[in-house]
Design a protein around this motif. Structure first.
Motif, mmCIF file in Angstrom:
data_model
loop_
_atom_site.group_PDB
_atom_site.id
_atom_site.type_symbol
_atom_site.label_atom_id
_atom_site.label_comp_id
_atom_site.label_asym_id
_atom_site.label_seq_id
_atom_site.Cartn_x
_atom_site.Cartn_y
_atom_site.Cartn_z
ATOM 1 N N GLY A 1 63.073 70.430 -26.607
ATOM 2 C CA GLY A 1 62.573 71.178 -27.012
ATOM 3 C C GLY A 1 61.274 70.170 -27.486
ATOM 4 N N VAL A 2 61.575 68.851 -27.958
ATOM 5 C CA VAL A 2 59.658 68.484 -28.962
ATOM 6 C C VAL A 2 59.626 68.068 -27.156
ATOM 7 N N LEU A 3 60.604 67.593 -25.828
ATOM 8 C CA LEU A 3 59.007 67.041 -24.643
ATOM 9 C C LEU A 3 58.351 68.479 -24.483
ATOM 10 N N GLN A 4 59.282 70.055 -24.771
ATOM 11 C CA GLN A 4 58.673 70.825 -24.014
ATOM 12 C C GLN A 4 57.148 71.362 -24.631
ATOM 13 N N ILE A 5 57.296 71.227 -25.954
ATOM 14 C CA ILE A 5 55.972 71.259 -26.970
ATOM 15 C C ILE A 5 55.165 70.653 -26.235
ATOM 16 N N ALA B 1 59.864 68.129 -14.534
ATOM 17 C CA ALA B 1 59.927 67.633 -13.134
ATOM 18 C C ALA B 1 61.394 69.110 -12.356
ATOM 19 N N GLY B 2 61.249 70.173 -12.246
ATOM 20 C CA GLY B 2 62.087 70.549 -11.990
ATOM 21 C C GLY B 2 62.009 71.866 -13.364
ATOM 22 N N ASP B 3 62.681 72.088 -14.044
ATOM 23 C CA ASP B 3 62.806 73.489 -15.528
ATOM 24 C C ASP B 3 63.337 71.167 -16.186
ATOM 25 N N ARG B 4 63.683 70.283 -15.773
ATOM 26 C CA ARG B 4 63.586 69.278 -16.853
ATOM 27 C C ARG B 4 62.245 68.586 -17.188
ATOM 28 N N TYR B 5 62.688 68.344 -18.614
ATOM 29 C CA TYR B 5 61.078 67.158 -19.323
ATOM 30 C C TYR B 5 61.345 66.345 -19.063
ATOM 31 N N ALA B 6 61.070 65.143 -18.667
ATOM 32 C CA ALA B 6 61.216 63.355 -18.493
ATOM 33 C C ALA B 6 60.104 62.926 -19.083
ATOM 34 N N LEU B 7 60.350 61.257 -19.385
ATOM 35 C CA LEU B 7 59.664 60.663 -20.018
ATOM 36 C C LEU B 7 59.460 59.739 -18.494
ATOM 37 N N ASP B 8 57.609 59.512 -18.160
ATOM 38 C CA ASP B 8 57.517 58.757 -17.123
ATOM 39 C C ASP B 8 56.947 57.476 -17.650
ATOM 40 N N GLU B 9 57.530 56.720 -17.423
ATOM 41 C CA GLU B 9 57.656 55.350 -17.580
ATOM 42 C C GLU B 9 56.894 54.172 -16.487
ATOM 43 N N ASP B 10 57.735 54.008 -15.250
ATOM 44 C CA ASP B 10 57.355 54.319 -13.816
ATOM 45 C C ASP B 10 56.064 54.168 -13.643
ATOM 46 N N ARG B 11 54.732 53.604 -14.352
ATOM 47 C CA ARG B 11 53.336 53.762 -13.469
ATOM 48 C C ARG B 11 52.837 52.484 -13.203
ATOM 49 N N PRO B 12 52.829 51.427 -12.635
ATOM 50 C CA PRO B 12 52.720 50.261 -12.289
ATOM 51 C C PRO B 12 51.197 50.295 -12.068
ATOM 52 N N LYS B 13 50.265 50.869 -12.719
ATOM 53 C CA LYS B 13 48.640 50.199 -12.581
ATOM 54 C C LYS B 13 48.993 51.081 -14.274
ATOM 55 N N SER B 14 49.799 51.181 -14.869
ATOM 56 C CA SER B 14 49.793 51.968 -16.278
ATOM 57 C C SER B 14 48.323 50.893 -17.398
ATOM 58 N N MET B 15 47.437 51.197 -18.017
ATOM 59 C CA MET B 15 46.665 49.976 -18.390
ATOM 60 C C MET B 15 47.725 49.728 -19.880
ATOM 61 N N GLY B 16 49.224 49.944 -19.633
ATOM 62 C CA GLY B 16 50.057 49.510 -20.892
ATOM 63 C C GLY B 16 50.580 50.969 -22.694
ATOM 64 N N LYS B 17 50.570 50.327 -23.516
ATOM 65 C CA LYS B 17 50.371 50.969 -24.844
ATOM 66 C C LYS B 17 48.741 50.719 -25.482
ATOM 67 N N ILE B 18 49.639 51.929 -26.151
ATOM 68 C CA ILE B 18 47.905 51.635 -27.235
ATOM 69 C C ILE B 18 48.360 52.374 -28.352
ATOM 70 N N ARG B 19 49.947 53.097 -28.571
ATOM 71 C CA ARG B 19 50.339 53.104 -29.420
ATOM 72 C C ARG B 19 52.067 52.810 -28.899
ATOM 73 N N GLU B 20 52.870 52.440 -29.876
ATOM 74 C CA GLU B 20 54.218 53.117 -30.133
ATOM 75 C C GLU B 20 54.378 54.355 -29.542
ATOM 76 N N TYR B 21 55.275 54.610 -28.670
ATOM 77 C CA TYR B 21 56.642 55.749 -28.184
ATOM 78 C C TYR B 21 55.084 56.540 -27.658
ATOM 79 N N TRP B 22 55.496 57.717 -28.202
ATOM 80 C CA TRP B 22 54.188 58.945 -27.872
ATOM 81 C C TRP B 22 53.127 59.797 -28.808
ATOM 82 N N GLY B 23 53.195 59.342 -29.811
ATOM 83 C CA GLY B 23 51.974 59.704 -30.920
ATOM 84 C C GLY B 23 52.634 60.429 -31.914
ATOM 85 N N ASN B 24 52.404 60.613 -32.274
ATOM 86 C CA ASN B 24 52.317 61.741 -33.701
ATOM 87 C C ASN B 24 53.112 62.883 -33.394
ATOM 88 N N VAL B 25 54.065 62.919 -33.139
ATOM 89 C CA VAL B 25 54.408 64.487 -32.631
ATOM 90 C C VAL B 25 54.940 65.666 -34.191
#
Lengths: 375, 520
Positions: free
Chosen positions: B121-125, B317-341
């Motif tokens: 639910g949260v990921l959908q929002i 992905a399909g009808d499911r929401y997921a957290l994509d961590e597999d991004r080899p060129k990513s600059m890393g992290k700006i902050r923890e997790y996925w933000g002030n949800v």
């Protein structure tokens, strides 16, 4: 009045500003005064000084003011609710000598207020000596110095704040005392020159609520820019350092004392000339590469041809546009009369070649693009 | 002129909470667990190495006293519900409905380390908010990790650094070009990411010239960071050409949408040519800001830059929401997790409630309101608009100056801000550094406030202008009707006089006492 209150001194150049109204671009020299009066000029300096002190009397009644006698100050304060102590009479000559004599007599005051223009500012600061606190009430034709309040009322408000709420006031120790060669100005050429620095009270920009944060101090930013410049200096290159506080930071960053009003030169980490003449600079350059470090004159934005004429067109041409390094604080650039810098090297072709955009170093790793034009 | 409000703040001269109460005072008295419970759950629930040995330094007061103390403190504030035309911050009402939504256990009781299957639910929002911001900007991917606008600007600087490093050109692309009127976070974050900063001054039209931009950009330019309109309220009509020139030099282009309110739904950053942009959900999108809660800088970019985004990225992905961590060129992290949800949820609620038409109407109202303000402020002697020669109408805010009245009376913008609080009006925003106009102030009415509120605000400004002339000492020493009189700025410059925590305060006090003893 509390014991720790500052004592104010006051001297007025009663003929300041006379030339302006009748198109004479200044009032330096007795001949000009006579001509101004002939052309129907009415002296207004005293009245403007009275406006400033009326504001002080209104807001801080009874303030002690040590005033030069008669028309040189005290005469303009009559009837105001102030504790005016007039100095002993002096022999009035109607020339700049009066200002100098009166200013010397006010040496014991914490702050010497003067009514006049750039010439008066020069006379007062020269008489008091370096580092002394002054405040100018704007009365002159030319007012390029950083010692002036923006209006007589603003000067009065500053003075009353010094008495009643001193925490509203900060001090600028590097206010530039500038003056222009009036003869040149009358022939259509603006040539302001730096004559020294004074300590001047300024309204303090107090901390802003919630998201302002402290501003970068101009001196710190310039010190960073200077250090970066020194770190990147090329071996064998002659660095010609123009006058002013901004460029002075380069010598300070090298552990040396800048001559401030004159031109210095450094090479391979050493100061090789102080207060140098055009000939000395040319000789020093020899066949080696030259780079020229320049400041910007306040408000007008001159790079070349104002107070740094020792830097000749041939030296500038040798450095080339790429060899000009300009340093100024972001505040100074933001308060220019126009968002432009100007060059007046004496060689119109060179001026044209220098026109365009140029990067001004404002801090370490920080530059502002500025448009440069021929004046 | 409306009658200025008569107002006086409550004043409770009581100690800080750490100095209240008495030994043994407490909020609740819990009984010791019965033997049955003790034997069922054990007595060493906290492992020995984690249990603290000393007692926490907490105030010993009753629950009632704690409530009373905080009520008193709240009475001494303006409550963030007044007429606060705080320019550049786009003040909005934060709906209680959205607030309650975030208190539901489906959000309040979840943790980002839970399995994504339990967070759908949260990921959908988050995913749907990403979609709505894509519609407003034309970008291909948004993330919400940044904890504010400056953090989102820093995201851009880090994405640009990763992009140029990936191309093997970071040694050459070393400069960031911006305007002197851009928010200071743009040069600051670029510098923090290792770029040299090149500022462009405002020229005759009230914005930097194309000539200056042409002279500034080169093969060394890594990126440009620009807002439009800037804080003067002037929209730069040459923005498309700006982006074209910068891209011709190979630079990345970032649109700082801090001043989005006047152009919401009216333009698309991508259509103007930008590679990335940033929205502040805590300003434009109706989520609380400043004291109201944590912030969110929503950062969006093109597919080309998306590879370098911080992780995780919420994907469908399909009808499911997921957290994509597999991004080899990513600059890393700006902050923890996925933000002030919770803030994202509140912004989502605002956006859904407004709808596409409502958002455009909001932009129109904010621009019309500001132009109404400009007209009325221009009628008050002593005020001056910035760039008086620019005839184009301003957008959602305008930089004004008290220069003339300050020259006449010596009363400046800080004095006005203090005096406004006496009328129960939140002090205004002045200007970012450097101050280009003398004694600046920058009102922004947005779409929230009624004409009555805006008139009241202007009338108070007019009234203070009169007071500056008739009784300057009173204005200078304001506020007079507030819980706390004028705060001396000096205190902020002396770390010995302030502390962010009680512990730090005690440490500073002890150091000062030792210093005194040492001196004696």
């Amino acid at each position: 009045m509390p014991a720790e209150a500052l004592t104010f001194g006051l001297v007025v150049n009663p003929i300041a500003g006379l030339g302006g109204a009748v198109g004479l671009k200044g009032t330096d020299g007795p001949g000009t005064v006579a001509e101004a009066l002939d052309r129907g000029a009415v002296p207004r300096a005293g009245e403007r000084v009275r406006r400033a002190f009326a504001r002080l009397a209104d807001r801080a009644p009874g303030t002690l003011v040590r005033a030069a006698p008669g028309k040189l100050a005290a005469g303009w304060l009559e009837g105001l609710d102030l504790d005016v102590r007039s100095l002993a009479p002096i022999e009035v000559s109607g020339t700049a000598r009066d200002t100098r004599v009166a200013a010397q007599a006010l040496t014991g005051c914490d702050l010497v207020v003067f009514g006049g223009g750039d010439g008066t500012a020069r006379d007062v600061t020269a008489s008091l000596g370096p580092g002394r606190a002054v405040l100018g009430i704007p009365c002159g034709v030319k007012m390029h110095s950083g010692a002036f309040a923006i209006s007589p009322e603003a000067a009065g408000a500053l003075l009353s704040d010094l008495v009643t709420s001193p925490d509203r006031i900060g001090w600028d120790d590097g206010a530039e005392i500038m003056d222009i060669d009036e003869a040149a100005l009358r022939s259509g050429r603006i040539a302001p020159q730096l004559f020294g620095h004074a300590r001047v009270p300024v309204s303090r920009k107090r901390m802003q609520a919630s998201k302002g944060g402290p501003s970068t101090l101009a001196a710190d930013a310039l010190a960073g820019a200077a250090r970066e410049l020194v770190e990147g200096m090329s071996q064998g290159t002659l660095y010609v350092i123009g006058p002013g506080t901004s460029t002075g930071a380069v010598l300070t960053a090298m552990g040396a004392t800048p001559s401030m009003l004159g031109i210095d030169a450094v090479r391979d980490g050493r100061v090789v000339a102080r207060d140098a003449t055009a000939e000395e600079l040319e000789a020093l350059a020899g066949g080696a590469p030259v780079r020229i470090v320049l400041g910007v004159t306040g408000r007008q934005g001159f790079l070349l041809g104002r107070g740094n004429q020792q830097i000749t067109p041939s030296l500038i041409a040798r450095a080339g546009p790429e060899g000009l390094i300009v340093m100024a604080s972001e505040d100074k650039l933001a308060t220019l009369a126009q968002p432009r810098l100007w060059v007046d090297t004496g060689d119109p072709e060179l001026d044209q070649a220098l026109s365009g955009y140029l990067r001004v170093k404002t801090g370490r790793g920080r530059e502002t693009m500025m448009r440069v034009g021929a004046s | 002129m409306t009658r200025p409000p008569e107002f006086h703040a409550a004043k409770w001269n009581e100690p800080v909470v750490m100095e209240l109460g008495r030994p043994g005072g407490r909020g609740q008295h819990f009984p010791a667990p019965e033997d049955e419970i003790r034997s069922a759950v054990g007595i060493d629930l906290i492992p020995g190495e984690m249990a603290r040995t000393d007692r926490p330094d907490l105030p010993e007061i009753t629950e009632f006293e704690a409530q009373r103390h905080y009520l008193h403190l709240s009475q001494m504030t303006l409550g963030m519900m007044g007429v606060s035309l705080f320019g550049t911050c786009t003040m909005k009402y934060n709906s209680k409905t959205a607030e309650f939504a975030t208190l539901r256990p489906e959000l309040a009781a979840v943790h980002p380390y839970q399995h994504p299957d339990t967070l759908q639910g949260v990921l959908q929002i988050i995913h749907d908010m990403d979609g709505m911001l894509r519609s407003l900007s034309g970008m291909d991917q948004f993330i919400f990790q940044a904890g504010g606008g400056a953090n989102a600007a820093y995201t851009m600087a880090c994405v640009a650094r990763a992009y140029w490093a990936d191309k093997g050109m970071l040694g050459q692309r070393t400069e960031m070009v911006t305007s002197v009127q851009a928010h200071p976070c743009n040069p600051a974050t670029a510098a923090a990411a290792g770029f040299k900063v090149v500022n462009l001054p405002l020229e005759e039209n009230g914005y930097p010239s194309l000539d200056a931009l042409r002279a500034a950009v080169s093969g060394n330019t890594a990126l440009i960071m620009i807002n439009n309109p800037d804080d003067m309220g002037i929209y730069n009509p040459e923005i498309k050409e700006w982006v074209r020139i910068a891209k011709e030099a190979g630079a990345l282009c970032f649109y700082d949408h801090a001043n989005f309110n006047g152009v919401m739904g009216k333009l698309s950053a991508r259509e103007l040519g930008f590679d990335a942009c940033m929205f502040m959900l805590h300003k434009t999108f109706g989520a609380p800001k400043a004291g109201g809660g944590p912030a969110v800088g929503a950062f969006g970019c093109s597919d080309e830059l998306a590879a370098y985004l911080p992780t995780p990225v919420v994907v469908k992905a399909g009808d499911r929401y997921a957290l994509d961590e597999d991004r080899p060129k990513s600059m890393g992290k700006i902050r923890e997790y996925w933000g002030n949800v919770p803030q994202v949820v509140k912004a989502y609620a605002w956006t859904r409630a407004m709808g596409a038409d409502g958002i455009e109407l909001g932009a129109d109202i904010s621009v019309v309101s500001n132009n109404y303000m400009d007209k009325r402020l221009a009628e008050i002697p002593g005020l001056a608009i910035s760039n008086p020669d620019v005839s184009a109408r301003r957008m959602e805010m305008t930089r004004w100056s008290l220069g003339p009245i300050a020259e006449e009376t010596g009363i400046g913008t800080v004095d006005f801000a203090n005096r406004m609080a006496d009328y129960g009006i939140d002090p205004w925003w002045m200007s970012h550094e450097p101050w280009i106009v003398a004694e600046p102030f920058t009102p922004e009415p947005g779409e929230l406030w009624s004409k009555e509120d805006i008139d009241l605000w202007i009338d108070v400004v007019a009234k203070i202008c009169e007071e500056a002339r008739s009784d300057p000492e009173m204005v200078k020493s304001a506020p007079h009707n507030q819980a706390i009189a004028q705060v001396k700025g000096d205190a902020f410059e002396d770390p010995a006089k302030w502390a962010m925590t009680w512990r730090a305060w005690k440490r500073k006090q002890e150091a000062a006492d030792q210093g005194k003893r040492g001196a004696a």
